[in-house]
Design an enzyme around this catalytic site. Structure first.
Site, PDB file in Angstrom:
ATOM      1  N   SER A  96       1.139  -1.624   0.224  1.00 24.38           N
ATOM      2  CA  SER A  96       0.033   0.025   0.060  1.00 24.38           C
ATOM      3  C   SER A  96       1.037   0.852  -0.022  1.00 24.38           C
ATOM      4  CB  SER A  96      -0.888  -0.045   1.282  1.00 24.38           C
ATOM      5  OG  SER A  96      -1.198   1.229   1.431  1.00 24.38           O
ATOM      6  N   GLY A 103      12.020  10.411 -28.810  1.00 25.67           N
ATOM      7  CA  GLY A 103      11.219  10.600 -29.779  1.00 25.67           C
ATOM      8  C   GLY A 103      10.420   9.485 -30.231  1.00 25.67           C
ATOM      9  N   GLY A 132      10.266   6.821 -25.958  1.00 31.83           N
ATOM     10  CA  GLY A 132      10.307   8.034 -24.852  1.00 31.83           C
ATOM     11  C   GLY A 132      10.924   9.286 -25.293  1.00 31.83           C
ATOM     12  N   GLN A 192      -4.392  -2.703 -23.231  1.00 31.35           N
ATOM     13  CA  GLN A 192      -5.244  -4.005 -23.852  1.00 31.35           C
ATOM     14  C   GLN A 192      -4.241  -4.909 -24.476  1.00 31.35           C
ATOM     15  OE1 GLN A 192      -7.236  -4.378 -22.065  1.00 31.35           O
ATOM     16  NE2 GLN A 192      -9.514  -4.081 -22.384  1.00 31.35           N
ATOM     17  N   GLY A 204       1.691   9.721 -24.766  1.00 26.39           N
ATOM     18  CA  GLY A 204       1.479   8.439 -25.825  1.00 26.39           C
ATOM     19  C   GLY A 204       0.447   8.722 -26.675  1.00 26.39           C
ATOM     20  N   ASP A 205      -0.858   9.355 -26.273  1.00 24.76           N
ATOM     21  CA  ASP A 205      -2.515   9.770 -26.640  1.00 24.76           C
ATOM     22  C   ASP A 205      -2.106  10.699 -27.539  1.00 24.76           C
ATOM     23  OD1 ASP A 205      -3.321   7.420 -25.453  1.00 24.76           O
ATOM     24  OD2 ASP A 205      -3.634   8.411 -23.740  1.00 24.76           O
TER      25      ASP A 205
END
Length: 324
Positions: A36, A228, A225, A173, A256-257
């Site tokens: 935790s 580039g 990363g 995914q 990334g999006d």
């Protein structure tokens, strides 16, 4: 060029752990991990890969078509996306499930541990792309991002059946997919997006080599990363594009999006692959300087100044005419 982006629509709960995950792991006890982390910050943000990509494309003025499933709690989120240039008429609203939720903790080294609740995303498999295409007057490209796995398979097969070019973009995914599913999703893709780690995982799970995968897709786009991006095509020189200098590294979530948003916008403008990748890297830099995946702003003058500094006047002149 009409580009539809399929994938998750979610709310992000982003937390910051001041230590290092690696310091909390005991090598010979990894099979019984029970940890935790006491975090310092909590930011609740809009997210989901499809919504993130569409938000960036909307800022760039390319009017993307968001395709995904959300819950009845989507009204405020829809209004936000509508205000930022996203076409949301193809979002399916579930009558019984909440919008998906991503919970992520980032440590001091910018490593991340996340969990994802699918919620309404499970109904994305019920969306037919033909209905979307008919409503908007046809589709030139469908980017198939991380979503309900059955939805990803359905949309991929429908693109093949209807001869709609598509981009394969498994991202989160890929961890739950087996080799056969991945082979189905990438075979015949016009673009295959992944980062370096995902690239190796795709090859490992499919049993196909880098060369065999490249022969099955039009373009292999691998983000590297801070180094580039690399774009590969059979029989063509490799294109490598570096990243602009960062002002600060605030949060890597959504980088990334943002690259995909810039790259797809470049395709929509009709510029070359190198220019499209440069736009993607510039947009990704804005995101890493901001906490949250849709909290950054795009000011045209500042964007072009930084773009020019990173890629030169000729590149900037080509992009400037398209930038909204």
């Amino acid at each position: 060029m009409r580009i539809a982006v399929t994938g998750s629509i979610a709310t992000d709960h982003l937390m910051t752990f001041p230590g290092r995950f690696a310091d909390q792991l005991v090598a010979d006890q990894l099979h019984t991990v029970s940890l935790s982390f006491l975090v310092d910050n909590l930011d609740v943000r809009r997210g989901g890969v499809a919504a993130n990509i569409c938000f960036g494309m909307g800022l760039l003025g390319t009017r993307p078509i968001l395709v995904g499933a959300a819950g009845s709690d989507f009204d405020d989120y829809r209004a936000w996306l509508d205000r930022h240039g996203v076409e949301t008429g193809s979002v399916r609203i579930s009558e019984v499930l909440h919008t998906a939720r991503f919970v992520c903790t980032t440590d001091a080294d910018h490593n991340q541990i996340g969990s994802f609740y699918t919620g309404a995303m499970s109904e994305a498999r019920l969306i037919e792309l033909k209905s979307v295409a008919d409503r908007v007057g046809g589709l030139d490209l469908v980017s198939i991002g991380a979503d309900d796995p059955e939805a990803m398979l359905r949309h991929t097969e429908e693109c093949r059946t209807r001869n709609i070019p598509f981009a394969a973009d498994f991202s989160q995914q890929i961890a739950r997919m087996d080799g056969e599913e991945i082979r189905i999703l990438l075979d015949g893709a016009t673009y295959l997006f992944s980062n370096e780690y995902e690239k190796g995982l795709i090859e490992s799970k499919t049993g196909w080599s880098d060369e065999e995968i490249l022969a099955r897709v039009g373009h292999r786009v691998t983000t590297l990363g801070a180094r580039g991006v690399r774009i590969e095509r059979v029989g063509e020189p490799v294109i490598e594009v570096g990243c602009p200098e960062e002002d600060v590294k605030a949060d890597p979530t959504g980088v990334g999006d943002a690259f995909r948003a810039g790259f797809l916008s470049g395709l929509a403008w009709g510029v070359g692959l190198e220019r499209a990748a440069q736009v993607g890297c510039m947009l990704a830099t804005l995101v890493i300087e901001t906490v949250g995946t849709q909290e950054y702003t795009l000011r045209r003058t500042a964007f072009m100044d930084r773009f020019t500094k990173a890629y030169g006047h000729d590149a900037a002149a080509e992009i400037r005419q398209h930038l909204a």
